[in-house]
Design a protein around this motif. Structure first.
Motif, PDB file in Angstrom:
ATOM      1  N   ASP A  80       0.835  -1.199   0.000  1.00 46.45           N
ATOM      2  CA  ASP A  80       0.000   0.000   0.000  1.00 46.45           C
ATOM      3  C   ASP A  80       0.868   1.246   0.000  1.00 46.45           C
ATOM      4  O   ASP A  80       1.100   1.866   1.036  1.00 46.45           O
ATOM      5  N   ASN A  81       1.335   1.607  -1.171  1.00 48.94           N
ATOM      6  CA  ASN A  81       2.248   2.737  -1.276  1.00 48.94           C
ATOM      7  C   ASN A  81       1.574   4.065  -0.985  1.00 48.94           C
ATOM      8  O   ASN A  81       2.165   4.939  -0.361  1.00 48.94           O
ATOM      9  N   VAL A  82       0.334   4.192  -1.443  1.00 52.10           N
ATOM     10  CA  VAL A  82      -0.395   5.416  -1.139  1.00 52.10           C
ATOM     11  C   VAL A  82      -0.507   5.565   0.382  1.00 52.10           C
ATOM     12  O   VAL A  82      -0.190   6.606   0.949  1.00 52.10           O
ATOM     13  N   GLY A  83      -0.917   4.480   1.008  1.00 45.44           N
ATOM     14  CA  GLY A  83      -1.023   4.489   2.465  1.00 45.44           C
ATOM     15  C   GLY A  83       0.299   4.768   3.137  1.00 45.44           C
ATOM     16  O   GLY A  83       0.361   5.438   4.174  1.00 45.44           O
ATOM     17  N   GLY A  84       1.369   4.247   2.565  1.00 41.95           N
ATOM     18  CA  GLY A  84       2.704   4.465   3.121  1.00 41.95           C
ATOM     19  C   GLY A  84       3.069   5.939   3.099  1.00 41.95           C
ATOM     20  O   GLY A  84       3.577   6.483   4.089  1.00 41.95           O
ATOM     21  N   GLY A  85       2.811   6.579   1.979  1.00 40.14           N
ATOM     22  CA  GLY A  85       3.083   8.008   1.877  1.00 40.14           C
ATOM     23  C   GLY A  85       2.234   8.779   2.871  1.00 40.14           C
ATOM     24  O   GLY A  85       2.712   9.681   3.569  1.00 40.14           O
ATOM     25  N   TYR A  86       0.971   8.362   2.954  1.00 34.41           N
ATOM     26  CA  TYR A  86       0.036   9.072   3.827  1.00 34.41           C
ATOM     27  C   TYR A  86       0.466   9.010   5.284  1.00 34.41           C
ATOM     28  O   TYR A  86       0.517  10.016   5.988  1.00 34.41           O
ATOM     29  N   VAL A  87       0.793   7.826   5.717  1.00 35.08           N
ATOM     30  CA  VAL A  87       1.119   7.637   7.128  1.00 35.08           C
ATOM     31  C   VAL A  87       2.411   8.379   7.505  1.00 35.08           C
ATOM     32  O   VAL A  87       2.542   8.898   8.622  1.00 35.08           O
ATOM     33  N   ALA A  88       3.331   8.461   6.544  1.00 35.30           N
ATOM     34  CA  ALA A  88       4.572   9.207   6.787  1.00 35.30           C
ATOM     35  C   ALA A  88       4.258  10.691   6.963  1.00 35.30           C
ATOM     36  O   ALA A  88       4.740  11.339   7.905  1.00 35.30           O
ATOM     37  N   ALA A  89       3.429  11.194   6.061  1.00 35.90           N
ATOM     38  CA  ALA A  89       3.059  12.611   6.137  1.00 35.90           C
ATOM     39  C   ALA A  89       2.319  12.896   7.443  1.00 35.90           C
ATOM     40  O   ALA A  89       2.591  13.892   8.126  1.00 35.90           O
ATOM     41  N   LYS A 109       2.479  11.487  10.312  1.00 33.53           N
ATOM     42  CA  LYS A 109       3.395  11.554  11.438  1.00 33.53           C
ATOM     43  C   LYS A 109       4.083  12.914  11.498  1.00 33.53           C
ATOM     44  O   LYS A 109       4.113  13.579  12.541  1.00 33.53           O
ATOM     45  N   LEU A 110       4.646  13.300  10.356  1.00 31.99           N
ATOM     46  CA  LEU A 110       5.370  14.568  10.291  1.00 31.99           C
ATOM     47  C   LEU A 110       4.446  15.728  10.664  1.00 31.99           C
ATOM     48  O   LEU A 110       4.801  16.601  11.475  1.00 31.99           O
ATOM     49  N   VAL A 111       3.261  15.731  10.072  1.00 27.51           N
ATOM     50  CA  VAL A 111       2.317  16.825  10.313  1.00 27.51           C
ATOM     51  C   VAL A 111       1.893  16.864  11.777  1.00 27.51           C
ATOM     52  O   VAL A 111       1.914  17.914  12.420  1.00 27.51           O
ATOM     53  N   GLU A 112       1.522  15.716  12.284  1.00 27.41           N
ATOM     54  CA  GLU A 112       1.094  15.651  13.684  1.00 27.41           C
ATOM     55  C   GLU A 112       2.185  16.111  14.632  1.00 27.41           C
ATOM     56  O   GLU A 112       1.913  16.615  15.718  1.00 27.41           O
ATOM     57  N   ASN A 113       3.420  15.887  14.219  1.00 24.60           N
ATOM     58  CA  ASN A 113       4.535  16.294  15.059  1.00 24.60           C
ATOM     59  C   ASN A 113       4.920  17.754  14.850  1.00 24.60           C
ATOM     60  O   ASN A 113       5.957  18.198  15.315  1.00 24.60           O
ATOM     61  N   GLY A 114       4.100  18.449  14.073  1.00 23.39           N
ATOM     62  CA  GLY A 114       4.285  19.890  13.966  1.00 23.39           C
ATOM     63  C   GLY A 114       5.172  20.393  12.842  1.00 23.39           C
ATOM     64  O   GLY A 114       5.519  21.576  12.798  1.00 23.39           O
ATOM     65  N   GLN A 123       5.285   7.117  -7.446  1.00 25.43           N
ATOM     66  CA  GLN A 123       4.145   7.982  -7.726  1.00 25.43           C
ATOM     67  C   GLN A 123       3.071   7.814  -6.659  1.00 25.43           C
ATOM     68  O   GLN A 123       2.518   8.791  -6.148  1.00 25.43           O
ATOM     69  N   ASP A 124       2.801   6.571  -6.316  1.00 22.62           N
ATOM     70  CA  ASP A 124       1.759   6.302  -5.324  1.00 22.62           C
ATOM     71  C   ASP A 124       2.105   6.877  -3.956  1.00 22.62           C
ATOM     72  O   ASP A 124       1.261   7.464  -3.277  1.00 22.62           O
ATOM     73  N   ARG A 125       3.355   6.704  -3.572  1.00 20.66           N
ATOM     74  CA  ARG A 125       3.749   7.258  -2.279  1.00 20.66           C
ATOM     75  C   ARG A 125       3.596   8.767  -2.287  1.00 20.66           C
ATOM     76  O   ARG A 125       3.182   9.370  -1.295  1.00 20.66           O
ATOM     77  N   THR A 126       3.941   9.369  -3.413  1.00 20.14           N
ATOM     78  CA  THR A 126       3.809  10.809  -3.544  1.00 20.14           C
ATOM     79  C   THR A 126       2.351  11.228  -3.400  1.00 20.14           C
ATOM     80  O   THR A 126       2.029  12.193  -2.692  1.00 20.14           O
ATOM     81  N   ILE A 127       1.473  10.487  -4.054  1.00 20.43           N
ATOM     82  CA  ILE A 127       0.041  10.783  -3.964  1.00 20.43           C
ATOM     83  C   ILE A 127      -0.433  10.758  -2.514  1.00 20.43           C
ATOM     84  O   ILE A 127      -1.080  11.687  -2.037  1.00 20.43           O
ATOM     85  N   GLY A 128      -0.086   9.677  -1.828  1.00 19.55           N
ATOM     86  CA  GLY A 128      -0.507   9.547  -0.431  1.00 19.55           C
ATOM     87  C   GLY A 128       0.078  10.636   0.439  1.00 19.55           C
ATOM     88  O   GLY A 128      -0.612  11.226   1.292  1.00 19.55           O
ATOM     89  N   PHE A 129       1.345  10.917   0.203  1.00 22.57           N
ATOM     90  CA  PHE A 129       2.029  11.924   1.006  1.00 22.57           C
ATOM     91  C   PHE A 129       1.380  13.300   0.816  1.00 22.57           C
ATOM     92  O   PHE A 129       1.022  13.971   1.781  1.00 22.57           O
ATOM     93  N   ASN A 130       1.192  13.655  -0.448  1.00 19.07           N
ATOM     94  CA  ASN A 130       0.631  14.974  -0.745  1.00 19.07           C
ATOM     95  C   ASN A 130      -0.821  15.089  -0.300  1.00 19.07           C
ATOM     96  O   ASN A 130      -1.272  16.170   0.090  1.00 19.07           O
ATOM     97  N   LYS A 131      -1.542  13.992  -0.355  1.00 18.36           N
ATOM     98  CA  LYS A 131      -2.936  14.020   0.066  1.00 18.36           C
ATOM     99  C   LYS A 131      -3.035  14.480   1.524  1.00 18.36           C
ATOM    100  O   LYS A 131      -3.805  15.384   1.859  1.00 18.36           O
ATOM    101  N   ASP A 150      -2.090  18.135   1.813  1.00 14.60           N
ATOM    102  CA  ASP A 150      -3.238  18.913   1.335  1.00 14.60           C
ATOM    103  C   ASP A 150      -4.277  19.091   2.420  1.00 14.60           C
ATOM    104  O   ASP A 150      -4.746  20.203   2.680  1.00 14.60           O
ATOM    105  N   GLU A 151      -4.626  17.990   3.017  1.00 16.14           N
ATOM    106  CA  GLU A 151      -5.656  18.018   4.050  1.00 16.14           C
ATOM    107  C   GLU A 151      -5.276  18.956   5.189  1.00 16.14           C
ATOM    108  O   GLU A 151      -6.120  19.385   5.969  1.00 16.14           O
ATOM    109  N   ASN A 152      -3.996  19.212   5.306  1.00 15.41           N
ATOM    110  CA  ASN A 152      -3.536  20.093   6.365  1.00 15.41           C
ATOM    111  C   ASN A 152      -3.013  21.424   5.838  1.00 15.41           C
ATOM    112  O   ASN A 152      -2.264  22.122   6.515  1.00 15.41           O
ATOM    113  N   ASN A 153      -3.387  21.699   4.593  1.00 12.81           N
ATOM    114  CA  ASN A 153      -2.973  22.961   3.965  1.00 12.81           C
ATOM    115  C   ASN A 153      -1.467  23.170   3.963  1.00 12.81           C
ATOM    116  O   ASN A 153      -0.975  24.258   4.209  1.00 12.81           O
ATOM    117  N   LEU A 154      -0.777  22.089   3.703  1.00 13.00           N
ATOM    118  CA  LEU A 154       0.677  22.196   3.619  1.00 13.00           C
ATOM    119  C   LEU A 154       1.127  21.769   2.223  1.00 13.00           C
ATOM    120  O   LEU A 154       0.397  21.089   1.498  1.00 13.00           O
TER     121      LEU A 154
END
Lengths: 328, 328
Positions: free
Chosen positions: B155-164, B166-171, B188-196, B199-203
């Motif tokens: 789940d590369n999309v999920g992988g990107g998402y979960v990484a983001a 963590k970073l976002v939650e940690n400020g 590409q998929d990781r990028t999608i998940g990460f950026n998603k 985005d949701e956090n206006n970053l």
DNA sequence: TTGAAAGCGCTAACAT
DNA sequence: ATGTTAGCGCTTTCAA
């Protein structure tokens, strides 16, 4: 799936003729050949290798048995094997014995079922008699199982020696050898080489046995703390060396000023840790390739001159040992 | 090598009877069975699988094509495949396409020659039509080549998402994504998940493309220097992360206080560097196993319900990100 | 230069 | 419950 008969019918010839053209054997008129080749192309005919092998009793495939797959040594060797096998039209059947003799047995049975032409074995098992009665050409990796069975090994004795040489030349006097499990021949050989060099210089060393997978860092720490004037360390793997480095760091020891460290394997890690690790590099791809070459000549000629090949190792000097411009 | 006839003669029965006992098929008197089994044992008879396959048109072997072998992702997947294949009596033929389409073609031809029962493909090539006309059950690894061709992916999309996340939650506010080659779907998929998640956090974040093998550390350094107030970094591989960490160290940046770093892969290295790396872990063994399971049901039933499996990833939190007891 | 036919080792339908 | 036999797809000897 079209078969040889279909091709024969389409080209208006007999199956024998088709067989001749696909095997480039015997006389066949150039015009007939063209006709047949056209039919083959049109039908997208691919000869059935089972029927062929049934007759010829060779399979053009070799079997590889490794104790593990997820180990950088083995998969790099595998890549070397695969490369040369492919070049020579051999398929490779991969088997993970998981260090389990029963499982290895089963694989060996598979091999005879499938008329495997040759075997490359990297296992640590001890079913020598079984190998012999199989009567299939066999090459052993990293270990001499029997005088008669060809082998290709990394020069582990040399690897130990060259590591010791570096440490000794750099002035180390109090040396520890963090090694792998002493049941492993490779570990024994490295120890022999290492100690040989120390002997020649009237030095000795402490030996600590560790597991290769998940080496116990506590044990390492205790050893280090009990030997405060250590100045040279040889590790049987880069992973162990990385742990040693991190423990040394915790203890406030400077590498390479206070203590010099040599690892083994030259995995990517060794370039990424700080300080970059000096290490002994094994040429795995070459080992695999050489094994396949040995097996190949063994299969073709039934015999092999150079039965036991030793692939040299190389000491890669980086930052965990003092650079020494005097001697070399 | 004794054959079925030899056994029949020795046991004083017909070949049909022998065939019945070795296949456990049809009626055979218990006494005759014992007789035959005795003969088999005495002659060390092993059925010839080629003759069998010639008749049955199945080979009980599957083919695996990977773009590389010496890559921790693939060999771990391979180990998973091998495990489940073995349990179900399948042999595995391993093929290294070396990212070369011609080579892959040749392997595919081998496969039909050998009546391969199924294929697991992890390559990046684009010969979809070829796969289809082969008419052999096929499962793709880490990539959907076609709606019709089953796949098992991390789940590369999920992988990107979960990484983001963590970073976002940690400020983190100023984030860089050091990623792999953007041609790769996984990247590409990781990028999608990460950026998603960003985005949701206006970053937003800067993206830097790197090679997976031998990523250019100079490029990393320049980026880091040009972005002095970076506080969060996501790397598409632990290797890249290790380099980033070492550059950060040179620059005097503290991890995780000044900058937080998340890697990808959870290779052994990630536990050995200082600080220990927080990273996204892919379950390679499971991917391999699931792929083999999919292929197995596909081969048995000719169809598959759950065509595209996604294997979840897991964020392993270590020392390169701030521990956060508030949210979780 | 080509074809007919036997046979590689096995399975399974059919007969007994 | 067991045997006889055709045939899987191919190679190769022998004959033409």
């Amino acid at each position: 799936m079209p078969n040889i008969k279909d091709v024969a019918k389409k080209a208006n010839v007999s199956v024998a003729t088709v067989s001749r053209v696909i095997n480039h054997k015997g006389y066949v008129n150039i015009e007939t050949r063209l006709l047949v080749e056209k039919a083959i192309k049109e039908l997208k005919y691919i000869p059935n290798e089972f029927a062929r092998s049934l007759f010829k009793k060779i399979s053009k495939t070799i079997g590889v048995i490794f104790p593990h797959l997820s180990n950088s040594f083995y998969y790099n060797v595998l890549e070397g094997i695969e490369e040369f096998a492919f070049e020579n039209g051999y398929k490779v059947m991969i088997c993970n014995s998981n260090e389990d003799e029963e499982r290895e047995e089963e694989y060996l049975n598979q091999f005879v079922k499938y008329n495997i032409d040759g075997i490359i074995i990297g296992s640590n098992s001890n079913i020598l008699s079984r190998y012999k009665e199989l009567n299939i050409p066999i090459v052993s990796i990293d270990r001499i199982i029997d005088e008669e069975i060809p082998s290709v090994s990394s020069d582990n004795v040399g690897g130990g020696y060259v590591a010791a040489k570096k440490l000794v030349e750099n002035g180390c006097k109090n040396i520890i050898h963090f090694r792998g499990p002493s049941i492993l021949l490779t570990v024994q050989d490295r120890t022999i080489g290492f100690n040989k060099c120390l002997d020649e210089n009237n030095l000795t060393c402490d030996i600590v046995d560790l597991a290769f997978i998940d080496p116990e860092s506590k044990l390492i720490r205790v050893c280090l703390e009990n030997n405060p004037n250590i100045d040279g360390i040889f590790c049987d793997s880069d992973t162990i060396a990385a742990i040693v480095l991190s423990e040394l760091n915790h203890m406030g020891k400077k590498v390479p000023d206070d203590v010099q460290v040599v690892g083994y394997d030259n995995i990517i890690l060794s370039q990424l840790i700080i300080p970059k690790l000096s290490t002994v590099s094994q040429k795995m791809f070459e080992i695999g390739k050489e094994a396949m070459i040995s097996l190949h000549t063994l299969m073709e000629n039934g015999t092999l001159d150079d039965k036991h090949k030793l692939i040299p190792v190389e000491l890669i000097e980086r930052e965990s040992t003092k650079s020494n411009n005097l001697t070399k």
